[in-house]
Design a protein around this motif. Structure first.
Motif, PDB file in Angstrom:
ATOM      1  N   THR A  39       0.797  -1.218   0.000  1.00 26.39           N
ATOM      2  CA  THR A  39       0.000   0.000   0.000  1.00 26.39           C
ATOM      3  C   THR A  39       0.832   1.272   0.000  1.00 26.39           C
ATOM      4  N   ASP A  40       2.097   1.164   0.329  1.00 24.61           N
ATOM      5  CA  ASP A  40       2.970   2.333   0.438  1.00 24.61           C
ATOM      6  C   ASP A  40       4.398   1.870   0.220  1.00 24.61           C
ATOM      7  N   ASP A  41       5.304   2.833   0.105  1.00 21.16           N
ATOM      8  CA  ASP A  41       6.709   2.472  -0.124  1.00 21.16           C
ATOM      9  C   ASP A  41       7.262   1.603   0.999  1.00 21.16           C
ATOM     10  N   ASP A  42       6.785   1.845   2.215  1.00 23.76           N
ATOM     11  CA  ASP A  42       7.339   1.111   3.355  1.00 23.76           C
ATOM     12  C   ASP A  42       6.331   0.177   4.005  1.00 23.76           C
ATOM     13  N   ALA A  43       5.204  -0.078   3.334  1.00 24.72           N
ATOM     14  CA  ALA A  43       4.156  -0.867   3.970  1.00 24.72           C
ATOM     15  C   ALA A  43       3.690  -2.021   3.087  1.00 24.72           C
ATOM     16  N   VAL A  44       3.564  -3.193   3.711  1.00 25.66           N
ATOM     17  CA  VAL A  44       2.930  -4.351   3.082  1.00 25.66           C
ATOM     18  C   VAL A  44       1.891  -4.857   4.070  1.00 25.66           C
ATOM     19  N   ILE A  45       0.639  -4.872   3.626  1.00 27.77           N
ATOM     20  CA  ILE A  45      -0.471  -5.203   4.502  1.00 27.77           C
ATOM     21  C   ILE A  45      -0.946  -6.625   4.221  1.00 27.77           C
ATOM     22  N   ASN A  46      -0.984  -7.429   5.277  1.00 27.35           N
ATOM     23  CA  ASN A  46      -1.515  -8.777   5.189  1.00 27.35           C
ATOM     24  C   ASN A  46      -3.018  -8.734   5.426  1.00 27.35           C
ATOM     25  N   ALA A  47      -3.776  -9.402   4.567  1.00 27.98           N
ATOM     26  CA  ALA A  47      -5.230  -9.384   4.685  1.00 27.98           C
ATOM     27  C   ALA A  47      -5.798 -10.749   4.352  1.00 27.98           C
ATOM     28  N   LEU A  48      -7.009 -10.983   4.816  1.00 31.22           N
ATOM     29  CA  LEU A  48      -7.745 -12.202   4.505  1.00 31.22           C
ATOM     30  C   LEU A  48      -9.019 -11.812   3.772  1.00 31.22           C
ATOM     31  N   TYR A  61     -13.880  -5.079   7.042  1.00 31.80           N
ATOM     32  CA  TYR A  61     -13.888  -5.087   8.503  1.00 31.80           C
ATOM     33  C   TYR A  61     -12.570  -4.525   9.039  1.00 31.80           C
ATOM     34  N   PHE A  62     -12.675  -3.542   9.933  1.00 25.28           N
ATOM     35  CA  PHE A  62     -11.500  -2.956  10.585  1.00 25.28           C
ATOM     36  C   PHE A  62     -11.530  -3.344  12.059  1.00 25.28           C
ATOM     37  N   HIS A  63     -10.521  -4.108  12.478  1.00 25.59           N
ATOM     38  CA  HIS A  63     -10.571  -4.719  13.806  1.00 25.59           C
ATOM     39  C   HIS A  63     -10.053  -3.809  14.916  1.00 25.59           C
ATOM     40  N   GLY A  64     -10.067  -4.347  16.127  1.00 25.29           N
ATOM     41  CA  GLY A  64      -9.661  -3.602  17.308  1.00 25.29           C
ATOM     42  C   GLY A  64      -8.152  -3.470  17.434  1.00 25.29           C
ATOM     43  N   ASN A  65      -7.707  -2.980  18.591  1.00 27.67           N
ATOM     44  CA  ASN A  65      -6.301  -2.591  18.738  1.00 27.67           C
ATOM     45  C   ASN A  65      -5.394  -3.712  19.218  1.00 27.67           C
ATOM     46  N   ALA A  66      -5.938  -4.905  19.456  1.00 29.51           N
ATOM     47  CA  ALA A  66      -5.118  -5.995  19.988  1.00 29.51           C
ATOM     48  C   ALA A  66      -5.218  -7.240  19.112  1.00 29.51           C
ATOM     49  N   GLY A  67      -4.136  -8.014  19.092  1.00 28.26           N
ATOM     50  CA  GLY A  67      -4.153  -9.293  18.386  1.00 28.26           C
ATOM     51  C   GLY A  67      -3.722  -9.201  16.944  1.00 28.26           C
ATOM     52  N   ASP A  68      -4.093 -10.207  16.163  1.00 28.09           N
ATOM     53  CA  ASP A  68      -3.739 -10.275  14.746  1.00 28.09           C
ATOM     54  C   ASP A  68      -4.798 -11.099  14.024  1.00 28.09           C
ATOM     55  N   MET A  89      -8.060  -6.781   7.284  1.00 28.25           N
ATOM     56  CA  MET A  89      -6.612  -6.604   7.180  1.00 28.25           C
ATOM     57  C   MET A  89      -5.993  -6.461   8.567  1.00 28.25           C
ATOM     58  N   ASP A  90      -4.711  -6.780   8.657  1.00 32.89           N
ATOM     59  CA  ASP A  90      -3.930  -6.461   9.839  1.00 32.89           C
ATOM     60  C   ASP A  90      -3.252  -5.114   9.615  1.00 32.89           C
ATOM     61  N   TYR A  91      -3.322  -4.244  10.604  1.00 35.10           N
ATOM     62  CA  TYR A  91      -2.670  -2.952  10.512  1.00 35.10           C
ATOM     63  C   TYR A  91      -1.148  -3.116  10.507  1.00 35.10           C
ATOM     64  N   ARG A  92      -0.468  -2.095  10.121  1.00 37.50           N
ATOM     65  CA  ARG A  92       0.992  -2.097  10.146  1.00 37.50           C
ATOM     66  C   ARG A  92       1.502  -2.509  11.531  1.00 37.50           C
ATOM     67  N   THR A  93       2.486  -3.360  11.566  1.00 40.56           N
ATOM     68  CA  THR A  93       3.121  -3.956  12.751  1.00 40.56           C
ATOM     69  C   THR A  93       2.296  -5.078  13.365  1.00 40.56           C
ATOM     70  N   TYR A  94       1.085  -5.328  12.873  1.00 43.66           N
ATOM     71  CA  TYR A  94       0.248  -6.417  13.384  1.00 43.66           C
ATOM     72  C   TYR A  94       0.430  -7.661  12.506  1.00 43.66           C
ATOM     73  N   ALA A 110      -6.399   1.615   4.667  1.00 41.03           N
ATOM     74  CA  ALA A 110      -7.835   1.331   4.654  1.00 41.03           C
ATOM     75  C   ALA A 110      -8.449   1.677   3.301  1.00 41.03           C
ATOM     76  N   GLN A 111      -8.069   2.825   2.754  1.00 42.67           N
ATOM     77  CA  GLN A 111      -8.603   3.219   1.444  1.00 42.67           C
ATOM     78  C   GLN A 111      -8.109   2.269   0.359  1.00 42.67           C
ATOM     79  N   TYR A 112      -6.885   1.802   0.489  1.00 41.41           N
ATOM     80  CA  TYR A 112      -6.340   0.844  -0.476  1.00 41.41           C
ATOM     81  C   TYR A 112      -7.186  -0.435  -0.481  1.00 41.41           C
ATOM     82  N   CYS A 113      -7.566  -0.893   0.709  1.00 35.73           N
ATOM     83  CA  CYS A 113      -8.392  -2.105   0.802  1.00 35.73           C
ATOM     84  C   CYS A 113      -9.784  -1.864   0.216  1.00 35.73           C
ATOM     85  N   TYR A 114     -10.305  -0.669   0.420  1.00 34.86           N
ATOM     86  CA  TYR A 114     -11.609  -0.340  -0.160  1.00 34.86           C
ATOM     87  C   TYR A 114     -11.508  -0.348  -1.690  1.00 34.86           C
ATOM     88  N   ASP A 115     -10.460   0.261  -2.210  1.00 31.36           N
ATOM     89  CA  ASP A 115     -10.255   0.286  -3.662  1.00 31.36           C
ATOM     90  C   ASP A 115     -10.061  -1.124  -4.213  1.00 31.36           C
TER      91      ASP A 115
END
Length: 248
Positions: A39-48, A61-68, A89-94, A110-115
């Motif tokens: 999604t960005d030069d320094d970001a790779v987002i893992n999603a299901l 679905y955008f999840h809470g602040n804990a877990g993966d 998706m898992d947020y950066r560092t998750y 988030a917008q990348y996932c929507y697109d």
């Protein structure tokens, strides 16, 4: 001392990620595709991306602040069981996701996932669902697009509002780098909004979520779950009733 901690360690207070090895194998009851989205030069987002036969629509679905995703994948299967495709998706560092945390980074991913979903579904087939931390992110995406609807579970007026209640003696407005101003996003949201909040929430106060119902929005429906805590709304019949009404 606590004020200094808020400033320097706020990411550790706000975000509680767990990490996964890159070769970790997810196992769920419903068919899914694992994605790695750059999604960005320094970001790779893992999603299901859960995919069911003859889906009624898609839920981002955008999840809470804990877990993966090993945990949140199980939670979102609830919607796959209702015959909806789900992208979470898992947020950066998750989990397996990589990248530098920032509020704008959350929004960009988030917008990348929507697109990504827009390549497979029309907007009137997409429901945005935010839980806890994810409510601020979901509301941002809703304000910038035109999905079918927005569902917020245990939302906050803003992260700043929650921080003020938890640390009332500190100048949190000056200390916080993250704000997630849900109250600014909802008036810009054209679709129907459903908010679900428990009265006994010990993490995001019910009063913070209730403030969103006081914005005077005709397209907003606020649902109170009497006795509901932050993580147990799914145990209440009223939760299932409202979900089955808005996701028939």
């Amino acid at each position: 001392m606590i004020g200094s901690a808020l400033h320097f360690f706020q990411e550790k207070l706000l975000f509680l990620p767990t990490t996964l090895e890159q070769d970790y194998q997810y196992q769920f009851d419903y068919p899914f595709e694992e994605l790695f989205l750059k999604t960005d030069d320094d970001a790779v987002i893992n999603a299901l991306h859960f995919k069911v036969d003859n889906p009624k629509g898609a839920i981002l679905y955008f999840h809470g602040n804990a877990g993966d995703l090993s945990r949140w994948g199980n939670i979102t299967e609830y919607f796959a069981a209702m015959q909806y495709d789900v992208l979470v998706m898992d947020y950066r560092t998750y989990g397996k996701s990589k990248g530098k945390l920032s509020e704008q980074g959350f929004y960009k991913d988030a917008q990348y996932c929507y697109d990504y979903l827009l390549k497979q579904y029309s907007e009137n087939q997409i429901t945005l669902y935010g839980r806890s931390l994810g409510t601020g992110i979901a509301s941002y995406v809703a304000s910038k697009n035109n999905p079918k609807q927005l569902i917020l579970e245990t939302p906050y007026h803003s992260i700043l509002d929650v921080a003020k209640q938890r640390f009332p003696i500190f100048p949190v407005k000056q200390l916080l780098r993250y704000h997630f101003p849900t109250f600014k996003n909802l008036p810009k949201t054209l679709c129907h909004i459903t908010i679900i909040h428990g009265t006994d929430d010990n993490l995001v106060p019910y009063t913070s979520g209730k403030k969103l119902s006081e914005l005077g929005l005709d397209n907003l429906n606020f649902i109170t779950i009497e006795g509901g805590d932050h993580n147990n709304l799914i145990e209440f019949k009223d939760y299932h009733k409202i979900i089955k009404t808005i996701l028939p």
